[in-house]
Design a protein around this motif. Sequence first.
Motif, mmCIF file in Angstrom:
data_model
loop_
_atom_site.group_PDB
_atom_site.id
_atom_site.type_symbol
_atom_site.label_atom_id
_atom_site.label_comp_id
_atom_site.label_asym_id
_atom_site.label_seq_id
_atom_site.Cartn_x
_atom_site.Cartn_y
_atom_site.Cartn_z
ATOM 1 N N VAL A 130 1.217 -1.289 -0.089
ATOM 2 C CA VAL A 130 -0.257 0.288 -0.119
ATOM 3 C C VAL A 130 0.962 1.095 -0.084
ATOM 4 C CG1 VAL A 130 -1.622 1.231 1.122
ATOM 5 C CG2 VAL A 130 -1.830 -0.858 1.123
ATOM 6 N N HIS A 131 0.529 2.272 -0.771
ATOM 7 C CA HIS A 131 1.149 3.081 -1.201
ATOM 8 C C HIS A 131 0.725 4.584 -0.541
ATOM 9 C CE1 HIS A 131 4.530 1.317 -3.728
ATOM 10 N NE2 HIS A 131 3.708 0.404 -3.563
ATOM 11 N N PRO A 132 0.461 4.262 0.625
ATOM 12 C CA PRO A 132 -0.834 6.088 0.894
ATOM 13 C C PRO A 132 -0.461 7.150 0.492
ATOM 14 C CG PRO A 132 0.917 5.289 2.677
ATOM 15 C CD PRO A 132 0.613 4.580 1.950
ATOM 16 N N VAL A 133 0.754 7.503 -0.110
ATOM 17 C CA VAL A 133 1.408 8.528 -0.604
ATOM 18 C C VAL A 133 1.554 9.784 0.474
ATOM 19 C CG1 VAL A 133 1.249 10.710 -1.686
ATOM 20 C CG2 VAL A 133 0.048 8.202 -2.639
ATOM 21 N N SER A 134 0.795 10.321 1.481
ATOM 22 C CA SER A 134 1.505 11.046 2.844
ATOM 23 C C SER A 134 2.116 10.539 3.641
ATOM 24 C CB SER A 134 -0.136 10.958 3.707
ATOM 25 O OG SER A 134 -0.404 9.410 4.043
ATOM 26 N N GLY A 135 2.558 8.790 3.513
ATOM 27 C CA GLY A 135 3.933 8.531 4.282
ATOM 28 C C GLY A 135 4.362 7.157 3.287
ATOM 29 N N PRO A 136 4.898 6.742 4.644
ATOM 30 C CA PRO A 136 6.272 5.400 3.364
ATOM 31 C C PRO A 136 4.772 4.466 3.179
ATOM 32 C CG PRO A 136 6.321 5.608 6.124
ATOM 33 C CD PRO A 136 5.672 6.936 5.617
ATOM 34 N N ALA A 137 5.360 3.458 2.381
ATOM 35 C CA ALA A 137 5.098 2.324 1.684
ATOM 36 C C ALA A 137 4.972 2.020 2.701
ATOM 37 C CB ALA A 137 5.613 1.653 0.561
ATOM 38 N N ILE A 138 3.519 0.680 2.723
ATOM 39 C CA ILE A 138 3.387 0.021 3.639
ATOM 40 C C ILE A 138 2.800 -1.888 3.286
ATOM 41 C CG2 ILE A 138 2.057 -1.221 5.727
ATOM 42 C CD1 ILE A 138 0.709 1.330 5.962
ATOM 43 N N GLN A 139 3.966 -2.490 2.887
ATOM 44 C CA GLN A 139 4.591 -3.613 2.914
ATOM 45 C C GLN A 139 3.319 -5.197 3.378
ATOM 46 O OE1 GLN A 139 6.599 -4.357 0.440
ATOM 47 N NE2 GLN A 139 7.112 -2.724 0.204
ATOM 48 N N ASN A 140 2.956 -5.915 2.552
ATOM 49 C CA ASN A 140 1.773 -6.874 3.203
ATOM 50 C C ASN A 140 0.880 -6.295 3.678
ATOM 51 O OD1 ASN A 140 1.117 -9.724 3.007
ATOM 52 N ND2 ASN A 140 2.040 -9.936 4.385
ATOM 53 N N ALA A 141 0.348 -5.004 3.347
ATOM 54 C CA ALA A 141 -0.865 -4.462 4.009
ATOM 55 C C ALA A 141 -2.219 -4.921 3.469
ATOM 56 C CB ALA A 141 -0.231 -2.736 4.119
ATOM 57 N N SER A 142 -3.380 -3.616 4.103
ATOM 58 C CA SER A 142 -4.682 -4.517 3.748
ATOM 59 C C SER A 142 -4.934 -3.248 4.020
ATOM 60 C CB SER A 142 -5.421 -5.143 4.907
ATOM 61 O OG SER A 142 -5.184 -6.288 4.700
ATOM 62 N N VAL A 143 -6.196 -3.063 3.299
ATOM 63 C CA VAL A 143 -7.037 -1.393 3.495
ATOM 64 C C VAL A 143 -8.922 -2.318 3.152
ATOM 65 C CG1 VAL A 143 -7.742 0.370 2.170
ATOM 66 C CG2 VAL A 143 -5.020 -0.515 2.189
ATOM 67 N N LEU A 144 -9.159 -1.698 4.352
ATOM 68 C CA LEU A 144 -10.322 -2.255 4.847
ATOM 69 C C LEU A 144 -11.792 -0.991 4.240
ATOM 70 C CD1 LEU A 144 -12.721 -3.376 5.428
ATOM 71 C CD2 LEU A 144 -12.006 -2.164 8.241
#
Length: 440
Positions: free
Chosen positions: A31-45
């Motif tokens: 996940v690349h929030p843009v407002s912060g660093p990328a998060i590996q192996n993440a989820s978006v609910l």
Amino acid sequence: MRAIHRILPVMLAAAAWGGENDSFLLRNATVHPVSGPAIQNASVLVIDGRIAEVGPKVAPRGRIRVIDARGLHVYPGLIDSGSPVGLAEIASVRETVDTGEIGDFNPQLRALIAVNPSSEHIPVVRANGITTVLVTPGTTGGTRGASTAGLIAGQASLMHLDGWTWEEMEIRRSAAMQMTWPVIQTGRGGPPDLESLLPGLAARRVTFAEARRNQQLQVQKIQDFFDAARRYQKAKAAGEAIAPDLRYEAMIPVLEGKLPLMIMAAREREIREALDFAAREQVKIVLAGVRRPGKTIDDIAKRNIPVVLGTPFVTPLEEDDPYDEPFTLAAQLHKAGVKFCFASFNVQFARNLPYEAAQAAAFGLPYDEALKSVTLNAAEIWGVAGDYGSIDKGKYADLIVTDGDPLEIRTQVKMMFIKGVPVDLESRHTRLYKRYMARP
């Protein structure tokens, strides 16, 4: 009562379907929030179209859909900060182009209400990850069927690239008032797209003195129109009996500083004059189509004025300019502390928006800033950063799921969601591809 019994099950079914359609868990992605660093192996609910949680350990709620995005990347939907997409279909067929109006001042016109939601261009633009566009009312390139834009072309609107009607596509009906600053037109033409963007650059050979006089007459027209609008505003505030005037009514939010004036100005001279005008009139402005800002960069940064850049895929304005001037401009603005975003100012090439940012990244702009220039920066400039532009809790789920970096031309957009609802990625291009691949 019997009628209610018949309707109620249908309403409940529709509500249940709507809730399921804009609620899901996207998991196992980068996940690349843009407002912060990328998060590996993440989820978006996503619940009811908004982002409820983002992180490595997010559990589904209830019986919502779970989408496995293993090996894929999630980014916020891209934002094009200037395009007449939906207003122009075939450049050579004038009847399909709705970007030119008669008269120099048309502030009462709103671009959104003229948008054709069934335009063939919209799915093509969408396929490259663009979920949102600032649709501009005036001629902005790629629209040869339009007449020349006036000085104040109308209200630019922020809209989603999905919906059955323009009302469904609407994010902000009036996001900016589009104005073109007059230029000294001596016959030195720029690239074709910019000639369309700034009519004053179109070639017509005259002496400099004559061109200067013509330009000053146009500037005086703008000043007179603002003076008249301000008199109307004061008379209305004082409760005087005046005949309603739609043009002056539309200017009141601009004069009050509630609606930004998006001033199209490419060169240093026009930019300087536009800055002086804004300071004199005390209006909020966004500079657009900036090509050769020169020494005004420091003033733009000092006054915290946002800039909308057009495509860098053009030749320099002057023959003695460095070949890479269009490529390095974004890096110069970033270094000076100017907030900026990118726009296509085009219809058929609006799909190239991510590559505009990519080109700037290849010529000195930090990659993270390039990504922000087509997402979060754009949302901040147009005043919708509370709901769009990044993947953060509480924002609308305008998301794209890709197999790589969206600024890379080989990357494919695999899924798109607008307000959490899946969007079809088929377009005329994909239909033709399938048709001819199946050719016997």
